[in-house]
Design a protein around this motif. Structure first.
Motif, PDB file in Angstrom:
ATOM      1  N   GLU A 141       0.828  -1.205   0.000  1.00 21.30           N
ATOM      2  CA  GLU A 141       0.000   0.000   0.000  1.00 21.30           C
ATOM      3  C   GLU A 141       0.866   1.260   0.000  1.00 21.30           C
ATOM      4  O   GLU A 141       0.548   2.247  -0.676  1.00 21.30           O
ATOM      5  CB  GLU A 141      -0.921  -0.012   1.224  1.00 21.30           C
ATOM      6  N   ILE A 142       1.956   1.250   0.742  1.00 22.72           N
ATOM      7  CA  ILE A 142       2.877   2.403   0.791  1.00 22.72           C
ATOM      8  C   ILE A 142       3.446   2.679  -0.601  1.00 22.72           C
ATOM      9  O   ILE A 142       3.487   3.823  -1.066  1.00 22.72           O
ATOM     10  CB  ILE A 142       4.013   2.135   1.802  1.00 22.72           C
ATOM     11  N   ILE A 143       3.891   1.640  -1.281  1.00 21.69           N
ATOM     12  CA  ILE A 143       4.475   1.801  -2.620  1.00 21.69           C
ATOM     13  C   ILE A 143       3.417   2.251  -3.625  1.00 21.69           C
ATOM     14  O   ILE A 143       3.646   3.176  -4.425  1.00 21.69           O
ATOM     15  CB  ILE A 143       5.148   0.492  -3.073  1.00 21.69           C
ATOM     16  N   LYS A 144       2.233   1.640  -3.580  1.00 19.86           N
ATOM     17  CA  LYS A 144       1.165   2.033  -4.507  1.00 19.86           C
ATOM     18  C   LYS A 144       0.722   3.470  -4.287  1.00 19.86           C
ATOM     19  O   LYS A 144       0.420   4.201  -5.243  1.00 19.86           O
ATOM     20  CB  LYS A 144      -0.026   1.078  -4.364  1.00 19.86           C
ATOM     21  N   CYS A 145       0.668   3.871  -3.040  1.00 15.77           N
ATOM     22  CA  CYS A 145       0.262   5.240  -2.708  1.00 15.77           C
ATOM     23  C   CYS A 145       1.247   6.247  -3.307  1.00 15.77           C
ATOM     24  O   CYS A 145       0.848   7.278  -3.871  1.00 15.77           O
ATOM     25  CB  CYS A 145       0.164   5.400  -1.192  1.00 15.77           C
ATOM     26  N   HIS A 146       2.534   5.929  -3.206  1.00 18.69           N
ATOM     27  CA  HIS A 146       3.530   6.834  -3.784  1.00 18.69           C
ATOM     28  C   HIS A 146       3.445   6.843  -5.304  1.00 18.69           C
ATOM     29  O   HIS A 146       3.599   7.899  -5.940  1.00 18.69           O
ATOM     30  CB  HIS A 146       4.935   6.433  -3.352  1.00 18.69           C
ATOM     31  N   GLN A 147       3.198   5.688  -5.903  1.00 18.98           N
ATOM     32  CA  GLN A 147       3.080   5.621  -7.354  1.00 18.98           C
ATOM     33  C   GLN A 147       1.950   6.515  -7.862  1.00 18.98           C
ATOM     34  O   GLN A 147       2.045   7.102  -8.943  1.00 18.98           O
ATOM     35  CB  GLN A 147       2.839   4.168  -7.792  1.00 18.98           C
ATOM     36  N   GLU A 148       0.905   6.640  -7.061  1.00 17.53           N
ATOM     37  CA  GLU A 148      -0.246   7.448  -7.469  1.00 17.53           C
ATOM     38  C   GLU A 148      -0.094   8.912  -7.088  1.00 17.53           C
ATOM     39  O   GLU A 148      -0.447   9.809  -7.861  1.00 17.53           O
ATOM     40  CB  GLU A 148      -1.514   6.885  -6.825  1.00 17.53           C
ATOM     41  N   HIS A 149       0.442   9.188  -5.882  1.00 13.29           N
ATOM     42  CA  HIS A 149       0.437  10.558  -5.365  1.00 13.29           C
ATOM     43  C   HIS A 149       1.834  11.186  -5.241  1.00 13.29           C
ATOM     44  O   HIS A 149       1.917  12.397  -4.971  1.00 13.29           O
ATOM     45  CB  HIS A 149      -0.228  10.578  -3.977  1.00 13.29           C
ATOM     46  N   HIS A 150       2.905  10.403  -5.384  1.00 11.08           N
ATOM     47  CA  HIS A 150       4.273  10.907  -5.213  1.00 11.08           C
ATOM     48  C   HIS A 150       4.419  11.667  -3.894  1.00 11.08           C
ATOM     49  O   HIS A 150       4.853  12.822  -3.853  1.00 11.08           O
ATOM     50  CB  HIS A 150       4.658  11.801  -6.397  1.00 11.08           C
ATOM     51  N   ASN A 151       4.047  10.993  -2.833  1.00 13.24           N
ATOM     52  CA  ASN A 151       3.985  11.623  -1.509  1.00 13.24           C
ATOM     53  C   ASN A 151       5.206  11.330  -0.634  1.00 13.24           C
ATOM     54  O   ASN A 151       5.226  11.681   0.535  1.00 13.24           O
ATOM     55  CB  ASN A 151       2.730  11.132  -0.774  1.00 13.24           C
ATOM     56  N   MET A 152       6.246  10.701  -1.212  1.00 15.62           N
ATOM     57  CA  MET A 152       7.443  10.388  -0.427  1.00 15.62           C
ATOM     58  C   MET A 152       8.681  10.963  -1.091  1.00 15.62           C
ATOM     59  O   MET A 152       8.682  11.281  -2.278  1.00 15.62           O
ATOM     60  CB  MET A 152       7.606   8.864  -0.280  1.00 15.62           C
ATOM     61  N   THR A 153       9.759  11.060  -0.316  1.00 17.47           N
ATOM     62  CA  THR A 153      11.044  11.455  -0.876  1.00 17.47           C
ATOM     63  C   THR A 153      11.614  10.296  -1.698  1.00 17.47           C
ATOM     64  O   THR A 153      11.183   9.149  -1.570  1.00 17.47           O
ATOM     65  CB  THR A 153      12.042  11.811   0.231  1.00 17.47           C
ATOM     66  N   ARG A 154      12.602  10.613  -2.528  1.00 19.44           N
ATOM     67  CA  ARG A 154      13.243   9.565  -3.341  1.00 19.44           C
ATOM     68  C   ARG A 154      13.893   8.501  -2.452  1.00 19.44           C
ATOM     69  O   ARG A 154      13.835   7.313  -2.742  1.00 19.44           O
ATOM     70  CB  ARG A 154      14.299  10.185  -4.246  1.00 19.44           C
TER      71      ARG A 154
END
Length: 382
Positions: A141-154
């Motif tokens: 879920e964490i990875i999918k969320c970032h894929q959709e919203h780009h809500n994390m640092t690199r």
């Protein structure tokens, strides 16, 4: 070790609070993991012996539980000593840090918290055979969320993948999720390409600013996790071919001023040549063969680069032998072998034989590999 002992003494004499000591050590651990240096001083410190009990005690507390302290303790311990850990601690630390990383707010503070939690998780020993129920749904879920919203640092995104690929080492059943549900190869290729655009490859690493240094560090971490994946993956698709193309591009970008990244890229290509699930045709189409040949002509060639290059071709050569590649059509085998030989001849292959023949024995002794003493055996006979 002396500095940790000094901190033990400072805590004992109440010159620094336990909470501040934990925060300080957490940031020491952050830099330790990010820069990939090893120190066992914490393992022998008083704090190292006390911290597991502190984590368990705080987790069991029903009233007045200090959630912030508990997270700091978990992160600190994971960053500094996630190699030998009890099952009881594992069942506390992993869910606690996944909870921090799962926050969906896109503000800078939340991003920093997620980065610290995921970096700590990425430090978990590769050999821990964690039950999937402990982490898989949350990390997916964490990875999918970032894929959709780009809500994390690199760095946070890379660390999430590193944790998951580390688990793949002991649980091959994760491959379907990693490859086909979360699209690791596509994501890794995109990250390498984006990071490459933000680095000034013409400037030496020691001349870069703080932000660029961190991005170079993230690239190195991506290459390590890509190596781990390529060593173990059994599935293959077009996305993986795209990842190889991205690695080839980075070889050409890093050649002059970033030897460590260059070595990492060549090591990744060497892994693809070893992995029999990677089609040799894909190594040609992706430009991997051309990139390795180009590297062998560079004036900056060193022993480790040479070993990677020669081992790349040795493994392709082994796979193109009729008796070792039974499933390959004979016409296709000869066609591939001829195409690779022609590329080598175009790049001065005869000179390579003459120049490198005398170095093979030295490279064998240094890297304990099985490079043939008769390098002219490589691809000469169609």
């Amino acid at each position: 070790m002396q500095k940790i002992e000094e901190m033990d003494e400072m805590i004992k004499e109440r010159n620094i609070s336990m909470e501040n000591a934990i925060l300080l050590l957490k940031h020491v651990g952050y830099n330790k993991v990010l820069k990939k240096f090893f120190s066992y001083s914490f393992d022998y410190s008083l704090l190292s012996k006390k911290m597991p009990g502190m984590i368990i005690e705080e987790e069991r507390r029903i009233e007045d539980k200090n959630e912030r302290l508990l997270v700091d303790l978990c992160e600190c311990f994971a960053l500094l000593n996630f190699y030998f850990i009890s099952d009881e601690l594992l069942l506390i630390i992993v869910p606690r840090l996944l909870k921090v990383a799962s926050k969906k707010e896109e503000n800078e503070e939340t991003q920093k918290e997620a980065e610290m939690a995921l970096l700590a998780l990425s430090n978990a020993n590769t050999y821990y055979d964690m039950p999937k129920e402990l982490y898989l749904n949350e990390m997916t879920e964490i990875i999918k969320c970032h894929q959709e919203h780009h809500n994390m640092t690199r760095l946070a995104f890379q660390s999430a993948w590193q944790f998951l690929i580390n688990r793949f080492f002991t649980n091959i059943s994760l491959e379907e999720v990693i490859m086909n549900e979360l699209h690791f190869s596509k994501e890794a290729a995109r990250e390498l390409e984006d990071l490459s655009k933000s680095v000034d490859w013409k400037r030496k690493e020691e001349g870069k600013g703080e932000r660029e240094v961190k991005e170079v560090s993230v690239i190195k971490r991506w290459l390590l996790v890509i190596d781990d994946f390529l060593n173990s993956c059994t599935l293959w698709n077009e996305e993986l071919t795209g990842l190889i193309r991205s690695i080839v591009q980075m070889i050409r970008a890093s050649r002059d001023n970033h030897k460590e990244i260059l070595n990492g890229c060549l090591d990744s290509l060497r892994c693809t040549a070893i992995n029999r699930n990677v089609e040799i045709d894909d190594l040609l189409k992706s430009g991997a063969v051309d990139a390795v040949l180009e590297e062998m002509k560079q004036s900056t060639l060193d022993d480790f680069i040479l070993w990677n290059c020669l081992d790349f071709f040795l493994n392709i050569s082994k796979r193109l032998k009729e008796e070792e590649e039974d499933e390959m059509d004979e016409t296709k085998r000869k066609e591939l072998k001829r195409e690779i030989l022609e590329k080598m001849e175009e790049e001065g292959y005869e000179d390579f034989i003459k120049s490198f023949r005398e170095m093979i024995d030295f490279l064998n002794r240094k890297y304990y590999d099985c490079l043939s003493l008769n390098i002219s055996d490589y691809f000469v006979s169609i």
